[in-house]
Design an enzyme around this catalytic site. Structure first.
Site, PDB file in Angstrom:
ATOM      1  NE  ARG A 283    -101.382 -76.192   3.503  1.00 60.90           N
ATOM      2  CZ  ARG A 283    -101.017 -76.916   2.449  1.00 60.90           C
ATOM      3  NH1 ARG A 283    -101.911 -77.602   1.746  1.00 60.90           N
ATOM      4  NH2 ARG A 283     -99.746 -76.964   2.075  1.00 60.90           N
ATOM      5  CG  ASP A 284    -103.227 -74.779   9.670  1.00 58.51           C
ATOM      6  OD1 ASP A 284    -103.069 -75.349   8.559  1.00 58.51           O
ATOM      7  OD2 ASP A 284    -103.172 -75.390  10.750  1.00 58.51           O
ATOM      8  CD  GLU A 285     -97.921 -75.192   4.831  1.00 61.42           C
ATOM      9  OE1 GLU A 285     -98.858 -75.993   4.775  1.00 61.42           O
ATOM     10  OE2 GLU A 285     -96.755 -75.514   4.573  1.00 61.42           O
TER      11      GLU A 285
ATOM     12  CG  ASP B 173     -93.384 -73.768  -2.296  1.00 60.40           C
ATOM     13  OD1 ASP B 173     -92.509 -74.382  -1.661  1.00 60.40           O
ATOM     14  OD2 ASP B 173     -94.583 -74.081  -2.255  1.00 60.40           O
TER      15      ASP B 173
ATOM     16  CD1 TRP C 113     -88.464 -75.319   0.631  1.00 61.44           C
ATOM     17  CD2 TRP C 113     -87.808 -77.096  -0.580  1.00 61.44           C
ATOM     18  NE1 TRP C 113     -89.587 -75.967   0.170  1.00 61.44           N
ATOM     19  CE2 TRP C 113     -89.219 -77.059  -0.563  1.00 61.44           C
ATOM     20  CE3 TRP C 113     -87.188 -78.116  -1.279  1.00 61.44           C
ATOM     21  CZ2 TRP C 113     -90.002 -78.008  -1.233  1.00 61.44           C
ATOM     22  CZ3 TRP C 113     -87.958 -79.066  -1.944  1.00 61.44           C
ATOM     23  CH2 TRP C 113     -89.347 -78.999  -1.915  1.00 61.44           C
TER      24      TRP C 113
ATOM     25  CD  GLU D 237    -100.215 -78.492  -1.273  1.00 65.76           C
ATOM     26  OE1 GLU D 237    -101.405 -78.514  -0.898  1.00 65.76           O
ATOM     27  OE2 GLU D 237     -99.252 -78.455  -0.493  1.00 65.76           O
TER      28      GLU D 237
ATOM     29  CG  HIS E 105     -99.406 -74.773  -3.156  1.00 63.13           C
ATOM     30  ND1 HIS E 105    -100.173 -74.605  -2.031  1.00 63.13           N
ATOM     31  CD2 HIS E 105     -98.197 -75.234  -2.723  1.00 63.13           C
ATOM     32  CE1 HIS E 105     -99.436 -74.967  -0.969  1.00 63.13           C
ATOM     33  NE2 HIS E 105     -98.236 -75.340  -1.376  1.00 63.13           N
TER      34      HIS E 105
HETATM   35  C1  RAM Z   1     -95.812 -77.892   2.118  1.00 64.85           C
HETATM   36  C2  RAM Z   1     -95.864 -76.491   1.627  1.00 64.85           C
HETATM   37  C3  RAM Z   1     -94.856 -76.090   0.614  1.00 64.85           C
HETATM   38  C4  RAM Z   1     -93.719 -77.022   0.456  1.00 64.85           C
HETATM   39  C5  RAM Z   1     -93.419 -77.795   1.693  1.00 64.85           C
HETATM   40  C6  RAM Z   1     -92.305 -78.765   1.563  1.00 64.85           C
HETATM   41  O1  RAM Z   1     -96.379 -77.948   3.402  1.00 64.85           O
HETATM   42  O2  RAM Z   1     -97.146 -76.229   1.172  1.00 64.85           O
HETATM   43  O3  RAM Z   1     -95.441 -75.863  -0.631  1.00 64.85           O
HETATM   44  O4  RAM Z   1     -92.604 -76.254   0.080  1.00 64.85           O
HETATM   45  O5  RAM Z   1     -94.537 -78.452   2.193  1.00 64.85           O
END
Ligand code: RAM
Length: 899
Positions: free
Chosen positions: A467-469, A476, A540, A743, A764
């Site tokens: 996706r656009d990420e 992670d 994080w 994910e 993910h």
């Molecule tokens: C989502 C991401 C990621 C996560 C954050 C908080 O958009 O995919 O995996 O670390 O949120």
């Protein structure tokens, strides 16, 4: 001869070019047929030419005969290394009996351009096309003549953007070079040896420039994050046999044009019109007339030009589709049999101008069409316009896709299984882990974990590839780092990523949620809808401490701790300044992200991670000899742990929130008293039982879940969770065909179908952090922080669950560690281990050892060459081993009786 030397590495790499480390570290591996062989002395020679090295004229460095058993991270300590020079080295060693080895094969490294003054080249690009949203990648070329024999030629190249470098029609650059860094701060330079590619006569450099992360779309942050359009910086140094040399650099003498690529964007895909090909543009004999023009010269660049730290991105595998199906609309849908990341090479023949679209998706809708909803703004489509002159082959240039299914739209004629090939693309890290059991589902889980890594380790560790990420989410990365380090050699990859984290660290000391930052922090501040904004998300930001510590454990890397110490300390100090009596506030953060039906209070989670970062920092300070800091952070850890107990733990040992995650984190981070540990383990397993033997943890809890259970005498519960097939569980996704880690636990369920498309990636890696438990506990290959990098290995397999046997291997810097265990019908436990030369191991065999290498021994006594039985306690035999291969047998009944 006792020892032989293999695999001489410099800075973890085989003969790297263009490094800028002033005291590079040298590594070698040793082999021997003799058990318990160790290195007693070494001698390294470094010379400025191969001839000198052959004559043993160490004009740069002769370490002398050095009494040491160290064979990794030997720091170069010779003459000052000069910009652009190549250095050759070899080593010989003596074993513990005083027997000398032969000299190793010669190895080398070369230095990059170490100062700005060494750069004569200019940044060049092409003016933007007016009114075009997605710009065509510039083609750049330089023709030059060679009139005499070349002795050595090195090209240094980088881009603000991406470059695809060719010399005389051959691609010589890596993919997605120069890699993603915080371009406002630094850009990596790659070096290539092109001595053999140059010919007397005309030669041509050809470069295609992509927008990449610099100017193209980055995740959901839009485009032009760092700049408007891409630029190239290239400089070749050509040395001739006659002692003269010449520089060819990017400058206004180059030519540029647009070519057949109409656009190529990481997130938006590519369109390629083969009719516009500039046939022969990157070879000799081409006339760059017509649309070729003078390049645009950029005035300069304020960031740092650094030697490349990360491993190059390459095509690592090709895959054939497993099936093809014609749809009602006349398109064709392929199944690659594996959710993968990279792209599709297309083979096609047809009339000129016909457009074929290659569309990619991870899943299918119930009606069999591609499931594209989860891509958000990303377009995983490449379009190809045929030139119509016979068989044509096409693959995209500066984009990648996450997919299992491929749809061909508009294909002329009837495609078959040979019409496409899947290219698996990621950072080139040697695979170091192998794991197999008698249980096919456990094996599939392990495969899915490694595919998650292949799919998401592309220059930086990304959360997802489709996706656009595709951002370098730090949470992670930290939860998966240890698993990743078992699977592949991630030393260089994470060393570079830690630099990205430090580059994006806030002046306050807060580490960011994503690295490289890519304007994410600015983006969060502008976007007032993001009311969950926090500069310092627990779990994080802590990646900035956890990942360096992981590199220390797995590779014995002390430099990563030293060079990032200030950044780590300022993170911990920041947390302390922003807590009240050692308790972190409960303001918005991600919590135990994507946990299932279990909300962990944020202040509990944030305080636990604060404690963990302080604890690791104390250890780190100890390792690098900062005594006062060791004391300071140990005391800080003790205060946080006490505050945690006082604030969040009640008289029955219940922790606020009572989720699995709160217990798991408190247990693994060592926040509780002995008594509370027992209570927490009971509360944890009671919660699991109450949920029907199911887990509820999200990203932050999941990695510690099975370790916590195992460490606190709940191995049976750990195995139950591992092989649970009902939702939510790892095996639930596998039962439904998953070939990667999803994910979310509920990415797709029987009862609800697909989760919300706004956040539903099927690739993910975070929930795959159970891979760490599989190596450390199930197989039992554990690092020892006292002798890190597997100089001393702790082997402690934990048989259990429905597993009858496990075979695992890990390629440490010293060589391969192997563990194979099995349990027979008669409950005889058999364990085979291999310990690399120059290392030792402590082995825990469940039960009372009855045989070593086939020799039956009396309980409690007995020694076999290289192996000493230390003791037998709590139903485990403890043995000390030197290098070699050993087999043990024990009686598991003793184990069961004693636990
Ligand atoms: C989502 C991401 C990621 C996560 C954050 C908080 O958009 O995919 O995996 O670390 O949120």
């Amino acid at each position: 001869m006792s020892l032989t030397i293999a695999d001489c590495l410099t800075e973890y790499a085989s003969n790297p070019l263009g490094i800028d480390v002033r005291r590079p570290r040298l590594f070698w591996k040793l082999e021997s047929r003799r058990r318990s062989a160790v290195q007693a002395m070494y001698q390294v020679l470094v010379a400025s030419s191969r001839e000198r090295l052959d004559r043993e004229e160490a004009d740069m460095w002769d370490s002398g005969k050095t009494a040491s058993d160290q064979s990794t991270h030997i720091e170069y300590a010779g003459e000052t290394l000069r910009s652009g020079e190549t250095y050759y080295w070899k080593v010989r060693v003596w074993d513990d009996l005083g027997v000398a080895s032969d000299w190793s094969e010669p190895a080398f490294w070369s230095m990059g351009l170490l100062s700005r003054a060494d750069w004569k080249a200019k940044w060049i690009g092409r003016k933007a096309e007016p009114e075009v949203e997605l710009q065509p990648p510039p083609y750049l070329r330089k023709s030059f003549r060679i009139v005499k024999p070349v002795r050595r030629a090195i090209v240094y190249a980088t881009a603000l953007g991406l470059y695809d470098l060719r010399l005389n029609g051959q691609r010589i650059g890596a993919l997605f070079a120069p890699g993603w860094t915080d371009y406002d701060t630094r850009v990596q330079v790659q070096a290539y040896d092109v001595t053999d590619e140059l010919t007397v006569g005309e030669n041509v450099f050809g470069v295609i420039l992509g927008d990449g992360w610099f100017a193209g779309t980055v995740g959901f942050l839009g485009n032009h994050v760092y700049g408007e359009r891409p630029f190239l910086l290239l400089q070749a140094k050509i040395e001739y046999d006659d002692g003269t040399s010449e520089l060819i650099g990017s400058d206004s003498s180059w030519r540029t044009a647009k070519g057949p690529i109409l656009y190529s964007d990481l997130i938006k895909g590519e369109t390629y019109d083969a009719r516009l090909e500039l046939s022969g543009w990157d070879r000799a004999g081409y006339t760059a007339a017509g649309t070729w023009e003078t390049p645009d010269v950029r005035s300069g660049y304020n960031g740092l030009l650094v030697g490349t730290a990360e491993p190059p991105v390459r095509i690592m595998q090709t895959r054939k589709p497993v099936s093809i199906r014609r749809t009602e609309t006349g398109t064709y849908i392929y199944d690659m049999g594996q959710n993968m990341v990279g792209w599709t090479e297309l083979k096609v023949q047809g009339p000129q101008g016909v457009k074929v679209t290659v569309s990619h998706a991870e899943m299918l809708n119930p009606d069999g069409s591609l499931y594209l909803d989860n891509l958000r703004e990303a377009v995983q489509q490449d379009h190809y316009m045929l030139k119509g002159d016979g068989e044509e082959r096409y693959e995209p240039h500066f984009t990648f896709h996450g997919f299992r299914y491929v749809e061909l739209i508009g294909y002329p004629g009837e495609p078959d299984l040979e019409s496409i090939i899947g290219k698996v693309v990621h950072s080139d890290m040697p695979e170091t882990g192998r794991l197999e059991t008698n249980d096919p589902m456990v094996n599939r889980l392990y495969a899915n974990i490694t595919w998650g890594q292949r799919g998401n380790f592309l220059s930086v560790p990304t959360d997802c590839p489709q996706r656009d990420e595709r951002l370098g989410w730090t949470g992670d990365a930290q939860i998966f780092a240890r698993t990743a380090a078992y699977n592949m050699n991630v030393s260089r990859f994470f060393t570079k990523y830690i630099q990205d984290m430090v580059d994006s660290q806030q002046p306050s000391g807060a580490f960011a949620d994503v690295a490289p930052d890519a304007g994410w922090i600015r983006h969060k501040m502008w976007n007032t809808n993001l009311n969950w904004f926090a500069p310092d998300n627990a779990g994080w930001g802590d990646a900035g401490v956890i990942i360096p510590w992981t590199l220390y454990l797995m590779y014995g890397d002390i430099r990563i701790l030293e060079s990032n110490y200030k950044a780590m300390a300022s993170w911990v100090e920041y947390l302390r300044d922003n807590s009240e009596d050692f308790v972190r506030p409960d303001y918005a953060n991600y919590g135990d992200w994507l946990s299932i039906d279990a909300d962990t209070p944020k202040e509990v989670l944030a305080t636990a991670y604060f404690a963990y970062s302080a604890k690791l920092l104390a250890r780190i300070a100890g390792v690098i000899g900062r005594k006062p800091d060791l004391i300071r952070y140990e005391a800080m850890f003790a205060s946080i742990a006490k505050a945690f107990r006082d604030t969040f733990v009640d008289g029955d040992g219940r922790i606020r929130g009572e989720t699995q995650a709160v217990y798991v984190l408190a247990l693994q981070f060592g926040l509780l008293t002995e008594e509370q540990n027992k209570q927490a383990a009971e509360h944890l397993s009671a919660d699991i039982r109450a949920r029907g033997d199911r887990l509820s943890t999200g990203f932050l809890g999941v990695g510690y879940l099975l370790p916590a259970l195992t460490d606190h005498h709940k191995l049976d519960v750990a195995y139950t969770l591992l092989t649970q097939e009902d939702f939510p569980s790892w095996m639930y996704s596998i039962k439904h065909g998953a070939t990667t880690i999803w994910e979310r636990w509920d990415g797709w369920t029987d009862h609800n179908g697909f989760q919300t498309p706004s956040m539903n990636s099927f690739n993910h890696y975070s929930l795959g952090s159970v891979g760490e438990w599989m190596f450390r506990y199930m197989a039992g290959i554990e690092a020892d922080p006292a002798e890190p990098g597997f100089k001393h290995t702790i082997i402690r397999p934990r048989p259990g669950g429905r597993l009858k046997w496990v075979k695992a291997a890990y390629d440490s810097l010293y060589g391969r560690i192997e563990v194979a265990w099995s349990v027979s019908e008669q409950k005889t436990f058999r364990l085979e281990v291999t310990i690399p030369v120059n290392t030792t191991a402590t082995v825990y065999v469940p039960g009372s050892v009855s045989a070593i290498d086939g020799t039956r021994i009396e309980a409690g006594v007995g020694a076999v060459e290289g192996c000493r039985l230390l003791d037998l306690t709590a139903g485990e035999s403890r043995l000390k081993l030197g290098s070699g291969r050993y087999t043990f047998e024990s009686d598991l009944i003793t184990l069961e009786a004693s636990v």
